[in-house]
Design an enzyme around this catalytic site. Structure first.
Site, PDB file in Angstrom:
ATOM      1  N   CYS A  35     100.568  53.523  30.728  1.00  0.00           N
ATOM      2  CA  CYS A  35     100.929  52.512  31.712  1.00  0.00           C
ATOM      3  C   CYS A  35      99.670  51.791  32.170  1.00  0.00           C
ATOM      4  O   CYS A  35      98.554  52.193  31.848  1.00  0.00           O
ATOM      5  CB  CYS A  35     101.625  53.148  32.922  1.00  0.00           C
ATOM      6  SG  CYS A  35     103.140  54.055  32.509  1.00  0.00           S
ATOM      7  N   GLY A  72     102.161  48.330  28.863  1.00  0.00           N
ATOM      8  CA  GLY A  72     103.539  48.701  29.153  1.00  0.00           C
ATOM      9  C   GLY A  72     104.423  47.481  29.274  1.00  0.00           C
ATOM     10  O   GLY A  72     104.087  46.559  30.014  1.00  0.00           O
ATOM     11  N   ASN A  86      99.436  56.519  35.899  1.00  0.00           N
ATOM     12  CA  ASN A  86      99.315  56.420  34.452  1.00  0.00           C
ATOM     13  C   ASN A  86      98.955  57.795  33.929  1.00  0.00           C
ATOM     14  O   ASN A  86      97.936  58.369  34.321  1.00  0.00           O
ATOM     15  CB  ASN A  86      98.218  55.415  34.070  1.00  0.00           C
ATOM     16  CG  ASN A  86      97.981  55.367  32.564  1.00  0.00           C
ATOM     17  OD1 ASN A  86      98.879  55.639  31.777  1.00  0.00           O
ATOM     18  ND2 ASN A  86      96.772  55.024  32.167  1.00  0.00           N
ATOM     19  N   GLY A  87      99.785  58.330  33.053  1.00  0.00           N
ATOM     20  CA  GLY A  87      99.510  59.648  32.484  1.00  0.00           C
ATOM     21  C   GLY A  87     100.776  60.446  32.309  1.00  0.00           C
ATOM     22  O   GLY A  87     101.888  59.896  32.257  1.00  0.00           O
ATOM     23  N   TYR A  99      93.566  51.915  19.873  1.00  0.00           N
ATOM     24  CA  TYR A  99      94.728  51.027  19.914  1.00  0.00           C
ATOM     25  C   TYR A  99      95.039  50.432  21.283  1.00  0.00           C
ATOM     26  O   TYR A  99      95.237  49.227  21.411  1.00  0.00           O
ATOM     27  CB  TYR A  99      95.964  51.794  19.414  1.00  0.00           C
ATOM     28  CG  TYR A  99      97.272  51.047  19.527  1.00  0.00           C
ATOM     29  CD1 TYR A  99      97.625  50.078  18.585  1.00  0.00           C
ATOM     30  CD2 TYR A  99      98.169  51.303  20.559  1.00  0.00           C
ATOM     31  CE1 TYR A  99      98.834  49.381  18.680  1.00  0.00           C
ATOM     32  CE2 TYR A  99      99.372  50.619  20.661  1.00  0.00           C
ATOM     33  CZ  TYR A  99      99.705  49.660  19.722  1.00  0.00           C
ATOM     34  OH  TYR A  99     100.880  48.983  19.825  1.00  0.00           O
TER      35      TYR A  99
END
Length: 489
Positions: free
Chosen positions: A2, A28, A101-102, A257
């Site tokens: 995210c 996201g 985020n995670g 990426y």
């Protein structure tokens, strides 16, 4: 995976947060949300969809205030679910909203503890709501009638003791300020910076430095593993290490990426790391295929382009853009469900026949996960007239699932799982296949910051930074399979 952002500014911050979320949209595309605070009142707008779809003029008008946080969501299990869009909010104590985020791999156990011991109810399947409630409970225990930095730091230290996995968070507490903290291993990225003005300093916290750059905030530093940073509404900054034991172990897949090439993560330029990936991979190509007459190197847009340029230069062959991308199609890797990914490849890419006809082409992609996209692209190259199609991956074989916030599928859906390179090559339909070695990948990233202790390279090595119980892999296998996603679509 995210994207998160938090700002304390001199003017209404909603429009700046909106712009930051569009900059972080690559992290996201499932849902987006913004929470702002104005005179002690928290306003929250969130929904499924892209940032530009969620925030229309009528909804944005209610987002007033000089402090706020934002989130773009990419789900790691199942399909889109409005209830799991972030930020999340709890009203006790003081009112707290969180963007996360995670991924926590002990979330199910924590849910039981939160209900039985903390007397709190979790309303969604999101581990982010779990984390918020852990923090809120610990803050309530540590604080009296007033919030203090010491109470917040104690709450963060308790989060570190109770929560296992990866997390980079930004929280907003009405009439107080924002709080940012990162897990003790620093797996997910988080940076903060300042913008000076005559009206007073403004602060931003974000997943990637590019959000700061484009709004003229000066990067101060990465939030350190285990560290918490408090920025109060009156611009007081408090920092403290809140974990007993830390190690800097960033996710190497960010460099491969996810992150934008113009970002800095843990003092490493993503762009330069990808350049080094291409140089190292070119050396392997020369060793593996010294007698192959490769005419041209062609990247698979977008993230492999940076590696492809030095690769072509090192090999002494032409670099060409052989595939043109429709920029209005989302990133296929993060699309939920195999059918969506298959349909999107040919809508997203079109081959330039002149660059393929009667040539031996070397295609390079950032990684090969399920192999679905790679197989279709190789077929497209053949249909465009290529004599031979060689394929190179800037990352090693992805053989294992990721448990720290990336939607790697179950191992059985990974094309490299329990297969040799020759077997993978045959399945893809290539004339030759070559992967980056893990040693070279990590060296390409670590060269920018020798202080990095290790990388989370678990999807390549099966060595996880945290102690992940075996049963957790069974659980995510059920949730992340394409069959499960199809059932929830």
């Amino acid at each position: 995976m995210c994207g998160i952002v938090g700002i304390i500014g001199n003017h209404h911050v909603a429009s700046t947060i909106y712009e930051c979320l569009t900059i972080l949209q690559h992290r996201g595309q499932d849902a987006a949300g913004i929470a702002t605070c104005d005179d002690g009142r928290l306003e929250l707008v969130k929904n499924n969809g892209l940032v530009s779809d969620v925030f229309k003029s009528e909804s944005a008008q209610k987002l007033k205030g000089h402090s706020g946080i934002g989130h773009v969501r990419y789900p790691t299990a199942g399909s889109s679910n409005f209830e799991e869009a972030q930020p999340f909010y709890v009203n006790s104590p003081f009112g707290i909203a969180l963007a996360h985020n995670g991924n926590l791999h002990n979330a199910e156990q924590l849910k039981k503890e939160i209900f039985a011991e903390d007397r709190r109810h979790i309303n969604t399947q999101s581990d982010s709501e779990v984390l918020l409630n852990v923090f809120a409970h610990e803050l309530q225990n540590a604080s009296g009638l007033m919030i203090t930095p010491e109470a917040i730091f104690h709450a963060v230290s308790r989060v570190h003791k109770r929560c296992e996995g990866a997390y980079a968070n930004v929280l907003i507490i009405p009439d107080y300020g924002i709080v940012a903290f990162r897990d003790p291993n620093g797996i997910r990225p988080l940076v903060y910076g300042v913008r000076q003005s005559a009206e007073g300093d403004e602060y931003m916290v974000a997943s990637e430095s590019i959000a700061l750059d484009l709004h003229h905030f000066d990067l101060i530093a990465d939030v350190a593993p285990g560290e918490a940073i408090i920025i109060t509404n009156d611009r007081q900054v408090h920092r403290k290490q809140c974990a007993d034991k830390t190690q800097l172990s960033p996710c190497v897949f960010e460099f491969v990426y996810f992150a934008r090439p113009d970002s800095m993560i843990d003092d490493v330029s993503v762009y330069k790391a990808r350049l080094r990936m291409g140089e190292k991979l070119a050396d392997r190509v020369k060793e593996r295929w010294p007698d192959e007459d490769i005419d041209v190197v062609i990247p698979i847009p977008e993230s492999s382009r940076t590696s492809a340029i030095p690769m072509a230069y090192t090999l002494g062959v032409k670099f060409r853009e052989g595939f043109i991308k429709n920029r209005y199609i989302g990133r296929t890797f993060i699309m939920p469900g195999q059918e969506q990914r298959i349909k999107s490849v040919r809508r997203k890419l079109n081959a330039v026949e002149l660059e393929f006809r009667n040539k031996n082409v070397l295609l390079i992609d950032d990684s090969i996960v399920r192999g679905t996209t790679s197989k279709q692209i190789i077929q497209m190259a053949r249909e465009a007239g290529a004599k031979k199609v060689f394929f190179a991956s800037a990352a090693p074989p992805v053989r294992y699932p990721n448990v720290y916030g990336i939607d790697m599928p179950v191992a059985e859906e990974l094309i490299a799982h329990n297969r040799t390179e020759d077997e993978i090559c045959e399945l893809l339909g290539a004339d030759g296949l070559i992967y980056q070695t893990l040693e070279d990948l990590e060296a390409a990233c670590k060269e920018g910051n020798p202080k990095i202790d290790r990388f989370d390279s678990s999807c390549f090595s099966n060595e996880y930074v945290t102690n992940v119980p075996a049963e957790y892999f069974d659980n995510i296998g059920v949730l992340r399979s394409d069959l499960a996603k199809k059932g929830h679509a």
